[in-house]
Write an enzyme that holds these catalytic residues in place. Structure first.
Site, mmCIF file in Angstrom:
data_model
loop_
_atom_site.group_PDB
_atom_site.id
_atom_site.type_symbol
_atom_site.label_atom_id
_atom_site.label_comp_id
_atom_site.label_asym_id
_atom_site.label_seq_id
_atom_site.Cartn_x
_atom_site.Cartn_y
_atom_site.Cartn_z
ATOM 1 N N ASN A 249 0.844 -1.013 -0.159
ATOM 2 C CA ASN A 249 0.059 0.091 0.064
ATOM 3 C C ASN A 249 0.959 1.144 0.039
ATOM 4 O O ASN A 249 1.425 1.526 0.844
ATOM 5 C CB ASN A 249 -0.778 0.087 1.275
ATOM 6 N N LYS B 115 0.215 4.298 -0.281
ATOM 7 C CA LYS B 115 -0.420 5.527 0.359
ATOM 8 C C LYS B 115 -0.085 6.721 -0.692
ATOM 9 O O LYS B 115 0.103 6.487 -1.859
ATOM 10 C CB LYS B 115 0.204 5.650 1.474
ATOM 11 N N HIS C 207 -9.667 1.508 4.305
ATOM 12 C CA HIS C 207 -8.389 1.567 5.154
ATOM 13 C C HIS C 207 -8.645 2.708 6.228
ATOM 14 O O HIS C 207 -9.519 3.540 5.846
ATOM 15 C CB HIS C 207 -7.241 2.136 4.018
ATOM 16 N N GLU D 285 -7.257 5.006 7.316
ATOM 17 C CA GLU D 285 -6.873 6.820 6.975
ATOM 18 C C GLU D 285 -7.879 7.094 6.198
ATOM 19 O O GLU D 285 -8.322 8.349 6.280
ATOM 20 C CB GLU D 285 -5.447 6.753 6.215
ATOM 21 N N GLU E 160 -5.826 -4.438 10.462
ATOM 22 C CA GLU E 160 -4.980 -3.299 10.609
ATOM 23 C C GLU E 160 -5.198 -2.642 11.721
ATOM 24 O O GLU E 160 -5.776 -1.480 11.768
ATOM 25 C CB GLU E 160 -4.811 -2.449 9.336
ATOM 26 N N GLY F 164 1.925 2.441 10.598
ATOM 27 C CA GLY F 164 3.223 3.649 10.339
ATOM 28 C C GLY F 164 3.786 4.181 11.691
ATOM 29 O O GLY F 164 4.425 5.133 11.682
ATOM 30 N N SER G 1 3.240 -1.833 10.280
ATOM 31 C CA SER G 1 4.713 -1.811 10.604
ATOM 32 C C SER G 1 5.131 -3.359 10.421
ATOM 33 O O SER G 1 5.987 -3.616 11.229
ATOM 34 C CB SER G 1 4.789 -1.401 11.992
HETATM 35 P P1 PGA Z 1 2.650 0.497 7.691
HETATM 36 O O1 PGA Z 1 1.113 0.693 6.949
HETATM 37 O O2 PGA Z 1 3.001 -0.880 7.153
HETATM 38 O O3 PGA Z 1 3.473 1.879 7.134
HETATM 39 O O4 PGA Z 1 2.210 0.380 8.948
HETATM 40 C C1 PGA Z 1 0.205 -0.380 6.604
HETATM 41 C C2 PGA Z 1 -0.964 0.238 5.928
HETATM 42 O O5 PGA Z 1 -1.288 1.053 6.293
HETATM 43 O O6 PGA Z 1 -1.671 -0.552 5.018
#
Ligand code: PGA
Length: 253
Positions: free
Chosen positions: A14, A16, A99, A101, A171, A177, A216
């Protein structure tokens, strides 16, 4: 839970809102060649403007591509939105829906997420449905309640056969992140809980459902996470922007 067949690991990136034409060229080329010798399934979910680039660079490889969101509408006066049919035009196989976000910054409610899930499916895309609790929700002891609510919102609209066509990604918001990964045991517990909830309605769908972990994931923790019985792969944010890291995670699958 005992499985009759070995589960195929699926690792999706992903990106982003990162990348540009030049950096994508290097990253996609490296992922394409690095993934050639890997088993399992690999995909990258790139920003909309780069779908054509992903299609051009990944066609004929064993890396699929997709988008990070999709409109719940098929077409019409929805300025700024992108429909599932448009994603199909660019050879997408996947669309992430729900997601955290999108849920937290753009107001994607459970209802909207379910509608986006259906829009993706109807166009022949595989939705990657994200669910997960915030830190406050975990600390309040309502992780299961939140994740089940997010799952049931889609199950009620889509039905079990449709869910069986999709991929689910757990998630935990507090792990995205942040560098804070859920422990393999914490992740496994929620994955098993999701599968058990699906099994209550349809045992066969539950057994076949791919449930990815995201938050992460790094090459150093992927093997242990993917080794859990109910973790079928990963949805990778930050580490998917570094070819060696992403390929290292794919290899751990
Ligand atoms: P990350 O993000 O691996 O940077 O923690 C995962 C995601 O948001 O899909």
């Amino acid at each position: 839970m005992a499985y009759t067949m070995p589960r195929i690991k699926f690792v999706a990136g992903n990106w982003k809102m990162h990348g540009n034409l030049a950096s994508n060229l290097a990253l996609l080329t490296a992922v394409r060649s690095g993934a050639a010798s890997l088993g399992g399934q690999v995909a990258v979910c790139v920003p909309y403007p780069y779908l054509a680039q992903a299609q051009a660079l990944l066609a004929g490889s064993n890396v699929a591509w997709g988008a990070q969101d999709v409109s719940e509408h098929a077409q019409g006066a929805y300025t700024g939105e992108v429909s599932a049919a448009m994603l199909n035009d660019f050879g997408c196989r996947y669309a992430i829906v729900g997601h955290s976000e999108r849920r937290s910054f753009y107001g994607d409610t459970d209802t909207v997420v379910a509608a986006k899930f259906m829009a993706a499916l109807k166009a022949g895309l595989t939705p990657i449905l994200c669910v997960g609790e915030t830190l406050a929700e975990r600390e309040a002891g309502i992780t299961a309640e939140v994740v089940i609510r997010q799952m049931e919102a889609v199950m009620a609209v889509a039905g079990m056969a449709a869910l069986g066509e999709a991929v689910v990604a757990y998630e935990p918001v507090w792990a995205i992140g942040t560098g804070k990964t859920a422990t393999p045991a914490q992740a496994q517990e929620v994955h098993a809980m999701i599968r058990a909830r699906v099994a209550r309605d349809d045992a066969a769908v539950a057994e076949g459902l791919q449930i990815l972990y995201g938050g992460s994931v790094k090459p150093s923790n992927a093997r242990e996470l993917f080794g859990q019985p109910d973790i079928d792969g990963g949805l990778i944010g930050g580490a998917s922007l570094v070819a060696d890291d992403f390929l290292g995670i794919c290899a751990a699958g």
